[in-house]
Design a protein around this motif. Structure first.
Motif, PDB file in Angstrom:
ATOM      1  N   PHE A  87     -77.597  19.689  36.996  1.00  0.00           N
ATOM      2  CA  PHE A  87     -76.197  19.538  36.588  1.00  0.00           C
ATOM      3  C   PHE A  87     -75.575  20.925  36.459  1.00  0.00           C
ATOM      4  N   ILE A  88     -74.347  21.109  36.947  1.00  0.00           N
ATOM      5  CA  ILE A  88     -73.612  22.358  36.739  1.00  0.00           C
ATOM      6  C   ILE A  88     -72.142  22.046  36.531  1.00  0.00           C
ATOM      7  N   HIS A  89     -71.418  22.979  35.926  1.00  0.00           N
ATOM      8  CA  HIS A  89     -69.967  22.911  35.888  1.00  0.00           C
ATOM      9  C   HIS A  89     -69.421  23.720  37.064  1.00  0.00           C
ATOM     10  N   ILE A  90     -68.488  23.128  37.817  1.00  0.00           N
ATOM     11  CA  ILE A  90     -67.892  23.832  38.943  1.00  0.00           C
ATOM     12  C   ILE A  90     -66.451  24.234  38.665  1.00  0.00           C
ATOM     13  N   ASP A  91     -65.927  23.811  37.535  1.00  0.00           N
ATOM     14  CA  ASP A  91     -64.591  24.228  37.086  1.00  0.00           C
ATOM     15  C   ASP A  91     -64.525  23.985  35.588  1.00  0.00           C
ATOM     16  N   GLY A  92     -64.077  24.989  34.844  1.00  0.00           N
ATOM     17  CA  GLY A  92     -64.095  24.883  33.395  1.00  0.00           C
ATOM     18  C   GLY A  92     -62.867  24.275  32.780  1.00  0.00           C
ATOM     19  N   SER A  93     -61.790  24.089  33.552  1.00  0.00           N
ATOM     20  CA  SER A  93     -60.539  23.648  32.934  1.00  0.00           C
ATOM     21  C   SER A  93     -60.555  22.174  32.587  1.00  0.00           C
ATOM     22  N   GLY A  94     -61.428  21.390  33.223  1.00  0.00           N
ATOM     23  CA  GLY A  94     -61.464  19.943  33.039  1.00  0.00           C
ATOM     24  C   GLY A  94     -62.248  19.474  31.833  1.00  0.00           C
ATOM     25  N   PRO A  95     -63.564  19.769  31.766  1.00  0.00           N
ATOM     26  CA  PRO A  95     -64.301  20.491  32.806  1.00  0.00           C
ATOM     27  C   PRO A  95     -64.745  19.562  33.928  1.00  0.00           C
ATOM     28  N   THR A  96     -64.942  20.150  35.105  1.00  0.00           N
ATOM     29  CA  THR A  96     -65.382  19.402  36.268  1.00  0.00           C
ATOM     30  C   THR A  96     -66.855  19.692  36.506  1.00  0.00           C
ATOM     31  N   GLY A 100     -58.949  12.989  42.849  1.00  0.00           N
ATOM     32  CA  GLY A 100     -58.643  14.115  43.713  1.00  0.00           C
ATOM     33  C   GLY A 100     -57.403  14.928  43.441  1.00  0.00           C
ATOM     34  N   HIS A 101     -56.422  14.415  42.694  1.00  0.00           N
ATOM     35  CA  HIS A 101     -55.101  15.045  42.764  1.00  0.00           C
ATOM     36  C   HIS A 101     -55.003  16.396  42.061  1.00  0.00           C
ATOM     37  N   HIS A 102     -55.987  16.782  41.258  1.00  0.00           N
ATOM     38  CA  HIS A 102     -55.986  18.128  40.663  1.00  0.00           C
ATOM     39  C   HIS A 102     -56.682  19.165  41.544  1.00  0.00           C
ATOM     40  N   ALA A 103     -57.485  18.738  42.496  1.00  0.00           N
ATOM     41  CA  ALA A 103     -58.253  19.683  43.316  1.00  0.00           C
ATOM     42  C   ALA A 103     -57.295  20.521  44.168  1.00  0.00           C
ATOM     43  N   VAL A 104     -57.297  21.812  43.958  1.00  0.00           N
ATOM     44  CA  VAL A 104     -56.402  22.719  44.679  1.00  0.00           C
ATOM     45  C   VAL A 104     -57.027  23.093  46.019  1.00  0.00           C
ATOM     46  N   PRO A 105     -56.242  23.657  46.940  1.00  0.00           N
ATOM     47  CA  PRO A 105     -56.801  24.005  48.252  1.00  0.00           C
ATOM     48  C   PRO A 105     -58.032  24.899  48.196  1.00  0.00           C
ATOM     49  N   THR A 106     -58.160  25.713  47.154  1.00  0.00           N
ATOM     50  CA  THR A 106     -59.281  26.660  47.091  1.00  0.00           C
ATOM     51  C   THR A 106     -60.426  26.218  46.199  1.00  0.00           C
ATOM     52  N   GLY A 107     -60.328  25.037  45.569  1.00  0.00           N
ATOM     53  CA  GLY A 107     -61.437  24.648  44.720  1.00  0.00           C
ATOM     54  C   GLY A 107     -61.193  23.406  43.893  1.00  0.00           C
ATOM     55  N   PRO A 108     -62.204  23.001  43.092  1.00  0.00           N
ATOM     56  CA  PRO A 108     -62.106  21.818  42.239  1.00  0.00           C
ATOM     57  C   PRO A 108     -61.321  22.111  40.971  1.00  0.00           C
ATOM     58  N   GLY A 144     -60.000  19.859  37.086  1.00  0.00           N
ATOM     59  CA  GLY A 144     -59.617  18.683  36.317  1.00  0.00           C
ATOM     60  C   GLY A 144     -60.302  17.390  36.706  1.00  0.00           C
ATOM     61  N   PHE A 145     -61.623  17.377  36.780  1.00  0.00           N
ATOM     62  CA  PHE A 145     -62.446  16.230  37.155  1.00  0.00           C
ATOM     63  C   PHE A 145     -62.433  15.957  38.662  1.00  0.00           C
ATOM     64  N   CYS A 146     -61.615  16.678  39.423  1.00  0.00           N
ATOM     65  CA  CYS A 146     -61.385  16.369  40.835  1.00  0.00           C
ATOM     66  C   CYS A 146     -62.129  17.342  41.744  1.00  0.00           C
ATOM     67  N   VAL A 147     -62.657  16.815  42.847  1.00  0.00           N
ATOM     68  CA  VAL A 147     -63.447  17.626  43.773  1.00  0.00           C
ATOM     69  C   VAL A 147     -62.691  17.863  45.076  1.00  0.00           C
ATOM     70  N   PHE A 148     -62.347  16.800  45.803  1.00  0.00           N
ATOM     71  CA  PHE A 148     -61.547  16.907  47.018  1.00  0.00           C
ATOM     72  C   PHE A 148     -60.250  16.121  46.825  1.00  0.00           C
ATOM     73  N   GLY A 149     -59.159  16.616  47.386  1.00  0.00           N
ATOM     74  CA  GLY A 149     -57.850  15.968  47.249  1.00  0.00           C
ATOM     75  C   GLY A 149     -57.744  14.759  48.164  1.00  0.00           C
ATOM     76  N   ASN A 150     -58.205  13.613  47.703  1.00  0.00           N
ATOM     77  CA  ASN A 150     -58.295  12.424  48.546  1.00  0.00           C
ATOM     78  C   ASN A 150     -56.963  12.011  49.157  1.00  0.00           C
ATOM     79  N   VAL A 151     -55.911  12.007  48.360  1.00  0.00           N
ATOM     80  CA  VAL A 151     -54.594  11.621  48.872  1.00  0.00           C
ATOM     81  C   VAL A 151     -54.067  12.665  49.841  1.00  0.00           C
ATOM     82  N   ALA A 152     -54.226  13.927  49.510  1.00  0.00           N
ATOM     83  CA  ALA A 152     -53.748  14.990  50.392  1.00  0.00           C
ATOM     84  C   ALA A 152     -54.468  14.948  51.732  1.00  0.00           C
ATOM     85  N   ILE A 153     -55.780  14.725  51.702  1.00  0.00           N
ATOM     86  CA  ILE A 153     -56.567  14.638  52.930  1.00  0.00           C
ATOM     87  C   ILE A 153     -56.094  13.453  53.769  1.00  0.00           C
TER      88      ILE A 153
END
Length: 407
Positions: free
Chosen positions: A130-139, A184-192, A194-203
């Motif tokens: 297990f790891i954290h990949i973004d601390g703001s969520g955390p994700t 997905g909607h929090h995942a920014v173009p450069t990374g994860p 807010g719980f989000c990994v890939f931007g499903n709607v944007a993709i």
């Protein structure tokens, strides 16, 4: 609710528990699905709802709000309320096999360095668990996160395929609903984020343009939190209109009312932060006074929806007063809007919603709206705990939006 078998969901992609076996299974499924051209069967053309299920059972952290119990809770509610193919025949269809998103699909929105870096990080996760990949969520990430996220994105893309195919042979194609996670909607173009990994709607928006030639995409995000990732992906794009309603001051603190896009995309981003305590009346007014005229002016070829159910009054992560009936209204009205403007082409994507009871009831009521049946809201909730909405603040926000966008 306890899930005994992590491959328990009927249909969709069944995944064994081991990450190495899961990877092999997904690879084989992708080889199979990627070679199949999408056609629309008679049943699909007459269906009212088509949905896919990608629960990401391997992407899980117990006690985290965004955990693996979410999608199973929804599926259980749909079964209980007889809103599945078992009870509805061809009226409601579950997409049994769907494609897995490719790295190229993901890289249409996210940087390749992020996608490749996340895949490499899976080796580290396999060692640590297990790891954290973004601390703001955390994700967080587990050993299954990368592959599960490709599955989730692919489940949405396949629904776009089937809804578009159906729209070519009927004026009333089914509404698509991707019951997927991670969101997905929090995942920014450069990374994860807010719980989000890939931007499903944007993709899916880029996919609709690239694969189906649907140039103008209208995205409605009614999650209680601002969809900053989707916002950032299309901020200067005149062909993708992003409209977000969200709680003012809530995570991640973005989505100000004067953020309207830039360059050629100026005017195709609309952010409407609403005061805490906003509820059903506010959202009905926003839909009529803001969402409808914005969509009518934009003239979309398809509508995609970031369907977050965390605005419910019972949800623990925000302070809106939406009810199950609010989500019924949104589903019904968005369906009608798509029918009027873009041949009925519309796909919903699950985002937030962290009280399992209100989440599952609200999604089920969305399905009832899609099939044209009355809301069950009055039977599943007592509205005695609601308090007065901040109507004046909501009215002020709407007036400012209408001025900024000349609505």
């Amino acid at each position: 609710m306890e899930v005994q078998d992590r491959s328990f969901l009927r249909g969709g992609v069944r995944l064994p528990l081991g990450p190495r076996a899961a990877s092999l299974t997904r690879s084989r499924l992708f080889q199979k699905c990627s070679k199949v051209s999408v056609s629309c069967s008679l049943n699909e053309s007459s269906a009212k709802v088509i949905y896919s299920v990608a629960p990401a059972m391997g992407h899980n952290k117990d006690a985290h709000p965004e955990c693996s119990l979410r999608v199973p809770a929804i599926v259980t509610a749909l079964e209980k309320l007889e809103l599945t193919p078992k009870f509805r025949g061809s009226e409601i269809i579950q997409l049994e096999d769907f494609r897995i998103a490719t790295v190229e699909d993901i890289a249409s929105v996210h940087s390749k360095s992020y996608v490749v870096g996340l895949e490499k990080a899976m080796e580290k996760v396999s060692e640590q668990g297990f790891i954290h990949i973004d601390g703001s969520g955390p994700t967080y990430a587990t050993a299954a996160t990368f592959q599960e996220s490709l599955v989730a994105a692919g489940a949405g893309l396949s629904l776009v395929d089937h809804v578009v195919a159906a729209s070519k042979i009927t004026q009333n194609p089914p509404i698509g609903f991707a019951l997927i996670r991670p969101p997905g909607h929090h995942a920014v173009p450069t990374g994860p984020m807010g719980f989000c990994v890939f931007g499903n709607v944007a993709i899916a928006a880029r996919y609709a343009q690239r694969v189906h030639g649907l140039k103008r995409v209208f995205i409605i995000d009614f999650d209680v939190h601002h969809g900053n990732g989707t916002n950032d992906a299309f901020y200067d794009d005149p062909d993708i209109f992003f409209l977000s309603t969200h709680q003012d001051g809530s995570y991640p603190g973005t989505g100000k009312i004067d953020n309207i896009g830039s360059g050629n995309g100026e005017g195709t981003t609309l952010n409407l932060p609403l005061a805490g305590g906003s509820g059903d009346h506010a959202m009905r007014t926003v839909f009529d006074d803001v969402i409808v005229p914005s969509a009518q002016r934009f003239k979309p070829d398809i509508i995609l929806v970031s369907a977050g159910y965390d605005g419910h009054v019972l949800d623990p992560l925000a302070n809106f007063q939406f009810t199950t009936g609010t989500y019924y209204m949104l589903a019904s009205n968005i369906k009608q809007l798509a029918k009027e403007l873009c041949g009925g082409r519309c796909v919903f994507f699950l985002e937030g919603g962290y009280n399992l009871e209100s989440l599952s009831d609200s999604v089920a009521d969305s399905f009832r709206a899609f099939v044209g049946e009355p809301s069950m809201a009055a039977k599943v909730e007592d509205l005695g705990y609601l308090y007065d909405e901040p109507s004046f603040k909501v009215k002020q926000a709407i007036q400012k939006i209408k001025h900024l966008h000349s609505l």
